[in-house]
Motif scaffolding. Sequence first.
Motif, PDB file in Angstrom:
ATOM      1  N   TRP A 136       0.744  -1.173   0.015  1.00 49.46           N
ATOM      2  CA  TRP A 136      -0.063  -0.074   0.097  1.00 49.46           C
ATOM      3  C   TRP A 136       0.858   1.387  -0.057  1.00 49.46           C
ATOM      4  N   ASP A 137       0.344   2.266  -0.530  1.00 47.75           N
ATOM      5  CA  ASP A 137       1.066   3.569  -0.538  1.00 47.75           C
ATOM      6  C   ASP A 137       0.611   4.046   0.739  1.00 47.75           C
ATOM      7  N   THR A 138       1.761   4.736   1.469  1.00 47.23           N
ATOM      8  CA  THR A 138       1.426   5.266   2.675  1.00 47.23           C
ATOM      9  C   THR A 138       0.398   6.565   2.891  1.00 47.23           C
ATOM     10  N   ALA A 139       0.262   6.904   1.539  1.00 46.51           N
ATOM     11  CA  ALA A 139      -0.937   7.973   1.538  1.00 46.51           C
ATOM     12  C   ALA A 139      -2.430   7.341   1.914  1.00 46.51           C
ATOM     13  N   ASP A 140      -2.410   6.071   1.600  1.00 44.24           N
ATOM     14  CA  ASP A 140      -3.724   5.205   1.837  1.00 44.24           C
ATOM     15  C   ASP A 140      -3.896   4.733   3.492  1.00 44.24           C
ATOM     16  N   PHE A 141      -2.941   5.196   4.283  1.00 42.68           N
ATOM     17  CA  PHE A 141      -2.891   4.734   5.564  1.00 42.68           C
ATOM     18  C   PHE A 141      -4.126   5.208   6.418  1.00 42.68           C
ATOM     19  N   PRO A 142      -4.813   6.267   5.958  1.00 38.31           N
ATOM     20  CA  PRO A 142      -5.962   6.827   6.836  1.00 38.31           C
ATOM     21  C   PRO A 142      -7.103   5.696   6.501  1.00 38.31           C
ATOM     22  N   LEU A 143      -7.205   5.204   5.537  1.00 35.22           N
ATOM     23  CA  LEU A 143      -8.183   4.421   5.129  1.00 35.22           C
ATOM     24  C   LEU A 143      -7.904   2.970   5.945  1.00 35.22           C
ATOM     25  N   LEU A 144      -6.830   2.575   6.400  1.00 35.14           N
ATOM     26  CA  LEU A 144      -6.705   1.397   7.023  1.00 35.14           C
ATOM     27  C   LEU A 144      -6.960   1.792   8.834  1.00 35.14           C
ATOM     28  N   LEU A 145      -7.114   2.874   9.086  1.00 35.37           N
ATOM     29  CA  LEU A 145      -6.795   3.409  10.481  1.00 35.37           C
ATOM     30  C   LEU A 145      -8.398   4.149  10.466  1.00 35.37           C
ATOM     31  N   ALA A 146      -9.135   3.933   9.429  1.00 35.66           N
ATOM     32  CA  ALA A 146     -10.436   4.697   9.686  1.00 35.66           C
ATOM     33  C   ALA A 146     -11.466   4.233  10.502  1.00 35.66           C
ATOM     34  N   GLU A 147     -11.506   2.846  10.782  1.00 34.32           N
ATOM     35  CA  GLU A 147     -12.403   2.206  11.724  1.00 34.32           C
ATOM     36  C   GLU A 147     -11.927   2.668  13.132  1.00 34.32           C
ATOM     37  N   HIS A 148     -10.666   2.804  13.502  1.00 38.52           N
ATOM     38  CA  HIS A 148     -10.256   3.015  14.676  1.00 38.52           C
ATOM     39  C   HIS A 148     -10.369   4.704  14.929  1.00 38.52           C
ATOM     40  N   ASP A 149     -10.346   5.094  13.907  1.00 40.38           N
ATOM     41  CA  ASP A 149     -10.381   6.736  14.414  1.00 40.38           C
ATOM     42  C   ASP A 149     -11.887   7.055  14.646  1.00 40.38           C
ATOM     43  N   HIS A 150     -12.701   6.324  13.987  1.00 34.60           N
ATOM     44  CA  HIS A 150     -14.296   6.571  14.235  1.00 34.60           C
ATOM     45  C   HIS A 150     -14.668   5.988  15.448  1.00 34.60           C
ATOM     46  N   GLN A 151     -13.938   5.035  16.147  1.00 29.94           N
ATOM     47  CA  GLN A 151     -14.397   4.125  17.196  1.00 29.94           C
ATOM     48  C   GLN A 151     -14.156   5.424  18.129  1.00 29.94           C
ATOM     49  N   THR A 152     -12.980   5.847  18.090  1.00 29.76           N
ATOM     50  CA  THR A 152     -12.346   6.812  19.057  1.00 29.76           C
ATOM     51  C   THR A 152     -13.255   7.943  19.201  1.00 29.76           C
ATOM     52  N   TRP A 153     -13.588   8.511  17.976  1.00 26.35           N
ATOM     53  CA  TRP A 153     -14.280   9.673  17.819  1.00 26.35           C
ATOM     54  C   TRP A 153     -15.872   9.628  18.499  1.00 26.35           C
ATOM     55  N   VAL A 154     -16.491   8.598  18.142  1.00 27.59           N
ATOM     56  CA  VAL A 154     -17.607   7.988  18.788  1.00 27.59           C
ATOM     57  C   VAL A 154     -17.548   7.964  20.243  1.00 27.59           C
ATOM     58  N   ALA A 155     -16.445   7.375  20.852  1.00 33.02           N
ATOM     59  CA  ALA A 155     -16.303   7.191  22.307  1.00 33.02           C
ATOM     60  C   ALA A 155     -16.151   8.702  22.992  1.00 33.02           C
ATOM     61  N   SER A 156     -15.496   9.817  22.162  1.00 32.73           N
ATOM     62  CA  SER A 156     -15.220  11.187  22.647  1.00 32.73           C
ATOM     63  C   SER A 156     -16.597  11.881  22.618  1.00 32.73           C
ATOM     64  N   ILE A 157     -17.615  11.534  21.902  1.00 34.81           N
ATOM     65  CA  ILE A 157     -18.821  12.030  21.679  1.00 34.81           C
ATOM     66  C   ILE A 157     -19.608  11.779  22.717  1.00 34.81           C
ATOM     67  N   ALA A 158     -19.488  10.779  23.563  1.00 36.09           N
ATOM     68  CA  ALA A 158     -20.358  10.432  24.562  1.00 36.09           C
ATOM     69  C   ALA A 158     -19.897  11.179  25.751  1.00 36.09           C
ATOM     70  N   ALA A 159     -18.528  11.404  25.879  1.00 35.91           N
ATOM     71  CA  ALA A 159     -17.923  12.254  26.808  1.00 35.91           C
ATOM     72  C   ALA A 159     -18.327  13.764  26.717  1.00 35.91           C
ATOM     73  N   HIS A 160     -17.950  14.385  25.444  1.00 33.62           N
ATOM     74  CA  HIS A 160     -18.044  15.711  25.135  1.00 33.62           C
ATOM     75  C   HIS A 160     -19.041  15.774  23.817  1.00 33.62           C
ATOM     76  N   PRO A 161     -20.216  15.801  24.037  1.00 37.66           N
ATOM     77  CA  PRO A 161     -21.220  15.707  22.639  1.00 37.66           C
ATOM     78  C   PRO A 161     -20.722  17.136  21.878  1.00 37.66           C
ATOM     79  N   ALA A 162     -20.593  18.036  22.700  1.00 37.59           N
ATOM     80  CA  ALA A 162     -20.332  19.405  22.006  1.00 37.59           C
ATOM     81  C   ALA A 162     -19.464  19.661  21.030  1.00 37.59           C
ATOM     82  N   ASP A 163     -18.276  18.796  21.422  1.00 40.71           N
ATOM     83  CA  ASP A 163     -17.072  18.971  20.571  1.00 40.71           C
ATOM     84  C   ASP A 163     -17.135  17.911  19.372  1.00 40.71           C
TER      85      ASP A 163
END
Length: 944
Positions: free
Chosen positions: A823-850
């Motif tokens: 893979w091109d390193t430029a496509d690495f965000p695709l491979l980490l997308a699920e983790h990033d969104h899981q972290t984001w969803v978890a942060s919404i529970a603590a700080h919905p406004a952000d």
Amino acid sequence: MPKTRDEAPAWLTLSTTTRLFLPILLLIVVVGTVRYQLMVKIETRSAEAHFAQEVQWVQKYLVPTIAQMMESDSAEPLATLLRTESQSNPDIAMLRWHSGAQTLESHNLQPAQAQYPAWFVTWLQIAPYTARLDVTSTGGHSGELTVQISPVFAFNSAWSRVRVQLWIGAGSILTILGLMFWVLRINRRVLQRLAVATQQFQRGNLATRMQVTGPLEARTLATTFNNMAGEVQTLVASLTHAQAALQIEKERAEVTLSSIGDAVITTDLAGCILSLNAVAQQLTGWTHQQALGHPLGEVFELLEEPGWAAGHAKQTPLYQTTSVVHATHQTLLHPSGERIAIETTAAPIRQADGTAMGCVLVFRDVSEKRQLIQEISWQIGHDVLTGLHNRAAMEEPFNLAILQARHHHKLLAVCLLDLDHFQPINTRYGSSCGDRLLQQVAQRLTEFAGDDHGLARLGGDEFVLLLKDQNDLTEVQQQVDRVQALLTAPYQIDDQTIALTTSIGIAVTPRGEMHSETNLDTLLRHADQAMVQAKQTGRNRSHLFDAQRDQEVQTHHHQRTRIHQALLDGELRLYYQPKLNMRTGTVFGMEALLRWQHPDQGVVGPYHFLPLVENTDLIIDIGEWVLQQALQQMQQWAAQGLHWVVSVNIAARHFQQPDFVDRLGSILAAFPQVSPSMLELEILESAALEDVQHMRNVMAACQQLGVQFALDDFGTGYSSLAYLKRLPANTLKIDQAFVRDMLEDPDDLTLVEAVVGLAKAFNRQVIAEGVETVEHGLLLLQLGCDLAQGYGIARPMPADTVAAWAANFIPGKAWRAWGAMQWDTADFPLLLAEHDHQTWVASIAAHPADAEANYPARFGNWYAQRGSTQYGQLPAFTAVGTAILRLRDHSQVLAKGPVNGQAVDMPKLHDLQAELATQLAALLVEATQKQASRRATRNFMVYS
């Protein structure tokens, strides 16, 4: 003109046949002479026999008649008788009768005619023969008859025979000479043909052949010449082909030397330049024409010449060395004045018989590599944020301070500083403000420490200060109070004024207790305990650690006795944690981890009981038990066809035993079915700090047995670059503390990346501990670390469950996708997308406004730019976009809070996040297929 030594006599220049003429003629003359001498003797004897025969006839017939006539008185009858006999016999030249006074003589008036040449008489030498015969009559009268026989008859008879022989001899000689001249002519013709063929052959007509005709010798010579010409033609053709092949190889070698990245220079035995490729011309600043024939020292001018350079190379020529010579730290001086860091390899060029022909010098520009190593070395020993030394760099200053304190009978104080309430400040003002605050704290501490004291940052908001050459505890406390006052002063960051206090723990090495076991680890632990005590008593204060009381607490005899009893009772267990090659999905090894199956407490981890015995001989017994159990388990696995490298942790005290290598060899010998190369020993930092050279020797001896080594917890501050360079470890293990937080902490990510780069620079294998998620593995794969272990792969498990786990284990899909495709390193965000969104969803529970502000920017940028360009036409890409919009829309609803009294629908947010995860997985599959198709197409075009 006198003949030279190499000039042959004139007669030797004649042909063999010509040179044979003279001896043959001489032989003919000798044979003829001997033959005719023999003939003379034979003819002489024949004449003598003829003469005797004539005399005998006269005596037999004539003498009796004369005896009768003697009685007569008349002489006439007798005269008539003599005359008649002399005329009738041509061989009788004269008859004379003498009796008393009577003498009668009769000559042959018709003698035999000579039929031979006059010279023949002198050659044969036969004289006339004269015989005198006494005659007595019956009457008593007596007389003498003289008979003279002519030699003419003998000469005629001899000449007739000799003439025949002469004709025969002459014919024979002429025949022989004729044959010889004929042979000479034939040989001359053959030689002329040979000369013509040879001239044509010399002119390059290698197809020239002689006709196989004539006598046997001519045919043999022609056949020999033709065979020789055929062999020469074949040889020349072979040489021509070989020369062409050599020319091709030469051109290929020149192209290869011109295209490789290393510089290559060749010299003759005198050290003069024979050739240099394009890279060498670029690095030396000399063109090929300029450098040709110049001494190596002129073209290849070194600023520094360690090793084989200046003195050694001049005293001992390179072609006399028995092995290749390497030099790594050299600087090449360019004619422009530029200095280029290089690594060189020199070796003699030898012929097949070992004779030296010259020297080949290969060197490369390592300026970037050296700069990278320096940067990595600096990062290994320094804190990136503050520029202070880290834990690893404290080791040498501390050891030096210990020696100085012992020598000057001074105290050495280790102060552990922790900033009070730093985390709330960091949360309130942001991480950027927190980093600047840490930098200002580091600057104030640096100004205080100067060159007199040691200073380092352990990480987070903790700093270590070494107070050297202290006279007593009062002076130590005064210095600590100064530090606290210095750090308590307000900090100005932008338009914010921040107040900060510090809690300090102090550990001091008293004069009377400085012995070989005093080390930085112990003092840091003591200082940490003192710092905790300072925080517990109200913060913004310091606390001095009581070393004597701590030693008493740590050495409770009954605890060590209980652990020893557990070893004897078989309560200790080995659990195994798998090691995985994430790129291939292959389980390649296991780490043996000690557990205590306590009767009351259940499974107890090693950190709860090993520290109690790590400084006693009991740790040696436990270490040998672990080795035996691990090897026994490896033997059982090998019988099942499972060949895994098993790593075992070895304590410092155990490893430093004088008989460690011998004991290890005995344990390995007890399990001959297990290859020693399948055993890996993991050593901690404390095993190397006491005596690095001893550690190096022990490791080398163990490696002679086949055992491998790994440096455990690398990067925690216990390892230095010098430590890594001197110890021949095969593997570096990145500490799990850095791996676990590298997805969120840029400093940890930087450190992990630096360790991976350092391992590659030193050609070491690297494995990461603490891989808890698929995303950890993906990031490690991108950094170039393929090997990992951690809860994201498997937790430590009993030995009897390992085989079943390995048979059913399936590595993460993302790992397989990353490992199977480049893979091109430029496509690495695709491979980490699920983790990033899981972290984001978890942060919404603590700080919905952000929610919107915290949305993963790297995936959003990728989706809008590269993702749209590369994968926008894929159905899954559109589906992912739709799922993201729905998820973000709902997050905005949640950010507004409850509407009309309705509760916030958090479960729906999780459902939308799960739907997005499904679409991301589908996109990953389609993207993988597209990457594979694109690669196959590119390969087809390349091979076509």
